[in-house]
Scaffold this motif. Sequence first.
Motif, PDB file in Angstrom:
ATOM      1  N   LEU A  22       0.826  -1.208   0.000  1.00  0.00           N
ATOM      2  CA  LEU A  22       0.000   0.000   0.000  1.00  0.00           C
ATOM      3  C   LEU A  22       0.859   1.257   0.000  1.00  0.00           C
ATOM      4  CD1 LEU A  22      -2.778  -1.016   2.571  1.00  0.00           C
ATOM      5  CD2 LEU A  22      -2.878  -1.111   0.071  1.00  0.00           C
ATOM      6  N   THR A  27      -3.147  -1.482  -4.575  1.00  0.00           N
ATOM      7  CA  THR A  27      -4.594  -1.421  -4.343  1.00  0.00           C
ATOM      8  C   THR A  27      -5.209  -2.790  -4.061  1.00  0.00           C
ATOM      9  OG1 THR A  27      -5.029  -1.618  -6.727  1.00  0.00           O
ATOM     10  CG2 THR A  27      -4.816   0.612  -5.825  1.00  0.00           C
ATOM     11  N   THR A  28      -4.400  -3.824  -3.918  1.00  0.00           N
ATOM     12  CA  THR A  28      -4.932  -5.167  -3.676  1.00  0.00           C
ATOM     13  C   THR A  28      -5.608  -5.229  -2.313  1.00  0.00           C
ATOM     14  OG1 THR A  28      -3.144  -6.121  -4.982  1.00  0.00           O
ATOM     15  CG2 THR A  28      -4.355  -7.618  -3.526  1.00  0.00           C
ATOM     16  N   PRO A  29      -6.839  -5.744  -2.235  1.00  0.00           N
ATOM     17  CA  PRO A  29      -7.499  -5.879  -0.925  1.00  0.00           C
ATOM     18  C   PRO A  29      -6.753  -6.870  -0.033  1.00  0.00           C
ATOM     19  CG  PRO A  29      -9.087  -6.069  -2.725  1.00  0.00           C
ATOM     20  CD  PRO A  29      -7.727  -6.133  -3.345  1.00  0.00           C
ATOM     21  N   GLU A  51      -6.980   0.583   5.132  1.00  0.00           N
ATOM     22  CA  GLU A  51      -8.027   0.597   4.107  1.00  0.00           C
ATOM     23  C   GLU A  51      -8.196   1.991   3.518  1.00  0.00           C
ATOM     24  OE1 GLU A  51     -11.021  -0.754   1.524  1.00  0.00           O
ATOM     25  OE2 GLU A  51      -9.375  -1.745   2.590  1.00  0.00           O
ATOM     26  N   ARG A  54      -5.561   2.423   0.989  1.00  0.00           N
ATOM     27  CA  ARG A  54      -5.904   1.679  -0.231  1.00  0.00           C
ATOM     28  C   ARG A  54      -6.909   2.461  -1.070  1.00  0.00           C
ATOM     29  NH1 ARG A  54      -9.101  -2.261  -2.641  1.00  0.00           N
ATOM     30  NH2 ARG A  54     -10.759  -2.027  -1.095  1.00  0.00           N
ATOM     31  N   ARG A  55      -7.898   3.084  -0.407  1.00  0.00           N
ATOM     32  CA  ARG A  55      -8.882   3.891  -1.139  1.00  0.00           C
ATOM     33  C   ARG A  55      -8.210   5.102  -1.793  1.00  0.00           C
ATOM     34  NH1 ARG A  55     -14.306   2.857   0.426  1.00  0.00           N
ATOM     35  NH2 ARG A  55     -14.361   0.768   1.346  1.00  0.00           N
ATOM     36  N   ASN A  57      -5.140   5.183  -2.852  1.00  0.00           N
ATOM     37  CA  ASN A  57      -4.407   4.656  -4.002  1.00  0.00           C
ATOM     38  C   ASN A  57      -5.333   4.348  -5.172  1.00  0.00           C
ATOM     39  OD1 ASN A  57      -2.026   4.792  -2.533  1.00  0.00           O
ATOM     40  ND2 ASN A  57      -2.083   2.646  -1.906  1.00  0.00           N
ATOM     41  N   LEU A  58      -6.547   3.903  -4.877  1.00  0.00           N
ATOM     42  CA  LEU A  58      -7.507   3.619  -5.940  1.00  0.00           C
ATOM     43  C   LEU A  58      -7.924   4.890  -6.676  1.00  0.00           C
ATOM     44  CD1 LEU A  58      -9.836   1.016  -4.182  1.00  0.00           C
ATOM     45  CD2 LEU A  58      -8.485   0.611  -6.251  1.00  0.00           C
ATOM     46  N   SER A  59      -7.912   6.024  -5.975  1.00  0.00           N
ATOM     47  CA  SER A  59      -8.377   7.281  -6.564  1.00  0.00           C
ATOM     48  C   SER A  59      -7.257   8.130  -7.139  1.00  0.00           C
ATOM     49  CB  SER A  59      -9.134   8.100  -5.507  1.00  0.00           C
ATOM     50  OG  SER A  59     -10.279   7.408  -5.064  1.00  0.00           O
ATOM     51  N   ARG A  61      -2.672   9.066  -6.522  1.00  0.00           N
ATOM     52  CA  ARG A  61      -1.384   8.698  -5.931  1.00  0.00           C
ATOM     53  C   ARG A  61      -1.066   9.709  -4.846  1.00  0.00           C
ATOM     54  NH1 ARG A  61       1.824   6.302  -3.494  1.00  0.00           N
ATOM     55  NH2 ARG A  61       3.757   5.326  -4.214  1.00  0.00           N
ATOM     56  N   ASP A 367     -15.810   9.659  -0.210  1.00  0.00           N
ATOM     57  CA  ASP A 367     -15.287  10.023  -1.531  1.00  0.00           C
ATOM     58  C   ASP A 367     -14.761  11.454  -1.511  1.00  0.00           C
ATOM     59  OD1 ASP A 367     -14.710  10.358  -4.199  1.00  0.00           O
ATOM     60  OD2 ASP A 367     -16.728   9.947  -4.932  1.00  0.00           O
TER      61      ASP A 367
END
Length: 384
Positions: A22, A27-29, A51, A54-55, A57-59, A61, A367
């Motif tokens: 992370l 982004t791996t759960p 977590e 991780r969120r 990183n999903l959106s 950097r 969000d």
Amino acid sequence: MIETVDEPEVGERRAWGWVAHLTDGGTTPWRDWSGLGASQGRYLPGAQQLELLRRLNLSGRPDPEVAAAVLASSPAGRGRPDLELVGAGPESEFGPAPVDPAALSAGELVRVAASVLADQLVDAGPLPVAEPPRPSWWRRGYRLVGDPELADGLREQLVARGRPPGGREPRILVVGTDLATMTAHAWGHRAFGEGVNAWGEWLRLLRERSELPYGADLLAAARVWERRVGKTRVAVVLDPAAVPRLAGDRRRLAAPTYLPGEAGELARKVGSVLALLVLPEEGERLLRLRLRPRVRRHAHRVHGALPLAVPAQHRDWLEGAAERMRRGIKRAGYAVHGNLDDLVPRWTSLEDSPEISQAPSPEATLDLAVRVLLDDEADDRSGR
């Protein structure tokens, strides 16, 4: 000789491997992660912090300092303490059970984000003291009061045109709209200021006390200013298009844009942390002058972020209050620009209107928090 590793140690090394993943932008759960890693400290970060990273990183950097701040933070406000990762080690007989981070609620992650944002606001240093613009004493002045969100939006435009409030014998313009909208505006304004309860709880307390929030009671505001300057200099304005002329400017003003309920909810959470870090006055300035611009840049890009609607159980009370306000303003004889009937809310079915919400959405609030943390224009990042 083959090295044997105890199962608890494998779980911990797996967790440290996920932390490294992370931190590098992965982004791996957690449930799908199997790699091992070396320990990076005495304690693993909590499941909420991991977590949230991780969120992020999903959106996008996040900057390394933002990622580090997330992992080192603690959840703010009421809720669960730092939680351990399920499968990262032996379960204790005491304390909360370990969790799968992906199963955590959005509200739990918002608590962590609020803590990080509060630290950012404080660490950015003292706010500059701006010299307020001076009004001209050669022409008639004005003051905008009433609905704080409407008044602020119109005032900002007038100031940008060189027409700051004040001046010689200013005309007091008590601006507003329907009472339901003004009540939602008052809640959001308090969230970015002195603080406020959750939307539903705040409405319940107002109803129990039979009182209207500051800024939404136009009759009370008009009476206060009448005692100060006299009735002839007080006007109730329900038509925003009339404001430029009354303020001494002939050019039209754009309709102010309002923040959704999720913006107020995020500010409310951040404010609860700031209350532990700085004095109240400084906390309010940080929320209004430093957090609000960042939130405003992103709020309307968030799917599901909507204006707040008054729930059905509070509508009769608010409609009655609006009727009394309308009659009171009419009896008092104040100059009125616009239609007093516009004070009374025209309710729409919450089921039939997808453009309003009875309460801030936790998912949309999360969000928004993620977008604000990733804000490249934030003035509180080091080196920027």
